[in-house]
Design an enzyme around this catalytic site. Structure first.
Site, PDB file in Angstrom:
ATOM      1  N   ARG A 188       0.822  -1.203   0.000  1.00  0.00           N
ATOM      2  CA  ARG A 188       0.000   0.000   0.000  1.00  0.00           C
ATOM      3  C   ARG A 188       0.863   1.264   0.000  1.00  0.00           C
ATOM      4  O   ARG A 188       0.569   2.214  -0.728  1.00  0.00           O
ATOM      5  CB  ARG A 188      -0.928   0.013   1.220  1.00  0.00           C
ATOM      6  CG  ARG A 188      -1.689   1.319   1.359  1.00  0.00           C
ATOM      7  CD  ARG A 188      -2.663   1.304   2.527  1.00  0.00           C
ATOM      8  NE  ARG A 188      -3.329   2.604   2.647  1.00  0.00           N
ATOM      9  CZ  ARG A 188      -4.356   2.857   3.453  1.00  0.00           C
ATOM     10  NH1 ARG A 188      -4.825   1.898   4.222  1.00  0.00           N
ATOM     11  NH2 ARG A 188      -4.905   4.053   3.498  1.00  0.00           N
ATOM     12  N   CYS A 201     -19.166  -2.029   1.899  1.00  0.00           N
ATOM     13  CA  CYS A 201     -18.326  -0.895   2.267  1.00  0.00           C
ATOM     14  C   CYS A 201     -19.036  -0.136   3.379  1.00  0.00           C
ATOM     15  O   CYS A 201     -20.277  -0.102   3.419  1.00  0.00           O
ATOM     16  CB  CYS A 201     -18.095   0.013   1.068  1.00  0.00           C
ATOM     17  SG  CYS A 201     -17.039   1.446   1.422  1.00  0.00           S
ATOM     18  N   ASP A 202     -18.266   0.475   4.283  1.00  0.00           N
ATOM     19  CA  ASP A 202     -18.896   1.197   5.385  1.00  0.00           C
ATOM     20  C   ASP A 202     -19.144   2.675   5.088  1.00  0.00           C
ATOM     21  O   ASP A 202     -19.876   3.336   5.800  1.00  0.00           O
ATOM     22  CB  ASP A 202     -18.082   1.061   6.680  1.00  0.00           C
ATOM     23  CG  ASP A 202     -16.586   1.075   6.470  1.00  0.00           C
ATOM     24  OD1 ASP A 202     -16.143   1.307   5.325  1.00  0.00           O
ATOM     25  OD2 ASP A 202     -15.855   0.845   7.444  1.00  0.00           O
ATOM     26  N   TYR A 229     -15.219  10.052  -0.148  1.00  0.00           N
ATOM     27  CA  TYR A 229     -14.110   9.793  -1.069  1.00  0.00           C
ATOM     28  C   TYR A 229     -14.157  10.688  -2.304  1.00  0.00           C
ATOM     29  O   TYR A 229     -13.157  10.825  -3.015  1.00  0.00           O
ATOM     30  CB  TYR A 229     -14.083   8.322  -1.477  1.00  0.00           C
ATOM     31  CG  TYR A 229     -13.447   7.433  -0.431  1.00  0.00           C
ATOM     32  CD1 TYR A 229     -12.098   7.097  -0.495  1.00  0.00           C
ATOM     33  CD2 TYR A 229     -14.192   6.941   0.629  1.00  0.00           C
ATOM     34  CE1 TYR A 229     -11.510   6.291   0.462  1.00  0.00           C
ATOM     35  CE2 TYR A 229     -13.613   6.144   1.604  1.00  0.00           C
ATOM     36  CZ  TYR A 229     -12.276   5.822   1.512  1.00  0.00           C
ATOM     37  OH  TYR A 229     -11.690   5.041   2.475  1.00  0.00           O
TER      38      TYR A 229
END
Length: 445
Positions: free
Chosen positions: A90, A165-166, A244
C-alpha cells in the site's frame, strides 16, 4: 454455520467476529476459520479473538489456518478481506503517485489501480477455489478496491459475490441523526460506485427529508461530509457526496495535504501495526487490550488529510459506519430469510442506466434467502454519470489487464483515469509501479 475469513490476520477481523458474536438468531455462525498467508499476524489476531470469546461464553469456535482449501472446506459464508503485498504494498502504491504529484490514496486514482492490478489475480484464485470446494457458499467481499474486486470475482461465481463498504452506510446514518431521526427507520437513496457515490434521498415517515438537511448550513456542519465539502458546494450539487469524492472535487487540496504530511496513511498504519503485532508476539496475553487501544487511534485518524491539523473526527462519525454489521445482516438475511435493506456492491443489470449490465454498482438492495435484489434508483445527473462511466471503464480495463497479463491495457487504464493528467505520466506510473512491485512486473510482462 461456518464462516471463513480470508485475510484472517488483518487488524479489523475482530470487528467481524464481534458482530458475529452479537447475532443470537436461530441459525447463526458457530464456527469461524481464519485464513492468512502470514502465520505471525494470524496467531496475533487469533489471540485477540480467543480473548474476546472468553468474555462471551456462547462465542463461535475459532480456528486458524494457512491453507486456503482448509478454510473453505464446509464454509457457508466466506468473508474476503485480503491485502496482497501487505501494508508495504500500500505504501508503494501511494508514494509512486505522490512522487509524480498525483493523488496517493489506496483505492482512488492510480494507487487504487495499482492495488487492483496486484489483487485481481489473487481474488480470481480465491473465487476458483470457492467454486471447487464450497460452491454454494456466499462470498462477502471487503477486499479493496471493493467494487473492482467484487466484479472480477463475479466473473467466476456470479451473483454469489456481494461487495460491502462502510462509507455509504456511515453517510446515511449521520445524515439521519443530524435531522434528529432514528437512522434505523430511515431509507437511503444512494447511487454510484464503491467510493464514488452520492446520497440523493433520505426517506423518513413517508417523505424525503434530505433537502431539509442540505438547506441548513448549521446542520450540515454537524456531519463529516458537511465539514469536508462545505455547505455551499453540497447545496450547489443538491445531494451529499461520499467522503471519497473529496479526492475528485478537491484534488489539488488533497494532494497538497498528503504531500505536506510527515507520512501517508499507509505509512502510518504500517508503523502502527508493526508495533501492534510485535507487541502481541512478545506478550500474547495483552492482545485484546492492545488491539482496543490501537483501534481507537486508527479510527480517530481516518482520512485525516481531509481535515485541519487540529480537527478530530467525532465519536458519532466514527461509529456511523459498520461494515461488520452489514456482513452479519447479509448472513442473517440469507440464512434465515430475514428480509433486510442495505447498500451493497452488486451486479448492475438495468439498475443504473448508462452502465454495462455486468458492471458492479453500489446501490440500496433488499436481501433475502435468494441474495441481494437492487432497488430502483434516481437517475444520475450528467456530471455524475460521466464520472461514474469513466471510472467504471477504467476499472474494467484494469480487470482485463490483470486477467490477460496486458501492459497495454494497464497503461490504458492509468491514462484514462480522471485523476491522471497525461499519457506520459501514465507511462511513468506503470514503469515505477512495476519497479516497486516485482509481482506486478511478472504479471505484466
Amino acid at each position: 454455520m461456518k464462516l471463513a475469513i480470508l485475510g484472517g490476520g488483518g487488524f479489523r477481523v475482530p470487528l467481524v467476529y464481534g458482530a458475529v458474536m452479537g447475532d443470537q438468531g436461530s441459525r447463526r455462525v458457530d464456527q469461524v476459520c481464519l485464513y492468512d498467508v502470514d502465520p505471525g499476524r494470524l496467531e496475533a489476531i487469533g489471540q485477540v479473538l480467543r480473548q474476546l470469546a472468553e468474555e462471551h461464553p456462547d462465542a463461535p469456535k475459532v480456528e486458524v489456518t494457512t491453507e486456503l482449501d482448509v478454510a473453505l472446506d464446509g464454509a457457508d459464508f466466506v468473508f474476503s478481506a485480503i491485502r496482497v503485498g501487505g501494508l508495504e504494498g500500500r505504501t508503494a502504491d501511494e508514494r509512486v503517485a505522490l512522487d509524480l504529484g498525483l493523488l496517493g490514496q489506496e483505492t482512488t486514482g492510480p494507487g487504487g489501480l495499482a492495488y487492483g492490478l496486484r489483487t485481481v489475480p489473487a481474488a480470481l484464485h480465491v473465487a476458483e477455489r470457492v467454486a471447487a470446494i464450497c460452491p454454494r457458499a456466499w462470498v462477502i467481499n471487503f477486499t479493496n478496491p471493493a467494487g473492482m474486486i467484487t466484479e472480477a470475482m463475479q466473473a467466476v461465481l456470479g451473483n454469489r459475490v456481494i461487495g460491502i463498504c462502510d462509507s455509504p452506510i456511515g453517510l446515511g446514518r449521520r445524515a439521519a441523526r443530524a435531522l434528529g431521526h432514528d437512522p434505523d427507520r430511515a431509507s437511503l437513496g444512494y447511487v454510484g460506485l464503491n467510493h464514488l457515490g452520492w446520497l440523493n434521498g433520505l426517506g423518513y415517515d413517508g417523505r424525503d427529508v434530505l433537502q431539509d438537511l442540505i438547506a441548513d448550513d448549521q446542520l450540515l456542519a454537524t456531519i463529516e461530509e458537511g465539514r469536508l465539502f462545505g455547505a455551499e458546494w453540497i447545496q450547489t450539487l443538491g445531494c451529499i457526496p461520499n467522503e471519497y469524492l473529496y479526492y475528485y472535487y478537491f484534488t489539488r487540496d488533497a494532494v497538497t495535504s498528503i504531500r505536506g504530511g510527515a507520512e501517508t496513511r499507509g505509512e502510518f498504519l504500517l508503523d502502527q501495526q508493526r508495533a501492534f503485532y510485535d507487541a502481541v508476539a512478545a506478550d500474547p496475553d495483552s492482545a485484546l487490550n492492545r488491539w482496543r487501544q490501537v483501534r481507537e487511534q486508527r479510527d480517530s485518524t481516518y482520512m485525516k488529510e481531509t481535515r485541519g491539523e487540529a480537527e478530530e473526527r467525532d465519536d458519532a462519525d466514527i461509529a456511523g459506519g459498520g461494515y461488520e454489521g452489514v456482513a452479519v445482516a447479509i448472513m442473517a438475511a440469507i440464512a434465515r430469510n430475514e428480509r433486510s435493506t442495505m447498500i451493497l456492491n452488486v451486479r448492475n443489470g438495468s439498475t443504473v442506466p448508462g452502465l454495462p449490465a455486468d458492471a458492479v454498482v453500489e446501490v440500496p438492495c433488499t436481501v433475502d434467502a435468494d441474495g441481494p435484489h437492487p432497488l430502483a434508483t434516481a437517475p444520475l445527473a450528467g456530471h455524475q454519470l460521466g464520472l461514474v462511466q469513466q471510472v467504471k471503464a477504467v476499472e474494467q480495463l484494469t480487470i482485463r489487464a490483470a486477467r490477460d497479463h496486458s501492459p497495454r491495457l494497464a497503461l490504458q487504464a492509468l491514462a484514462l483515469h480522471p485523476l491522471v493528467d497525461s499519457v506520459t505520466t501514465a507511462r511513468t506510473l506503470l514503469t515505477n509501479y512495476k519497479s516497486r512491485h516485482p509481482d506486478l512486473a511478472d504479471l505484466l510482462r
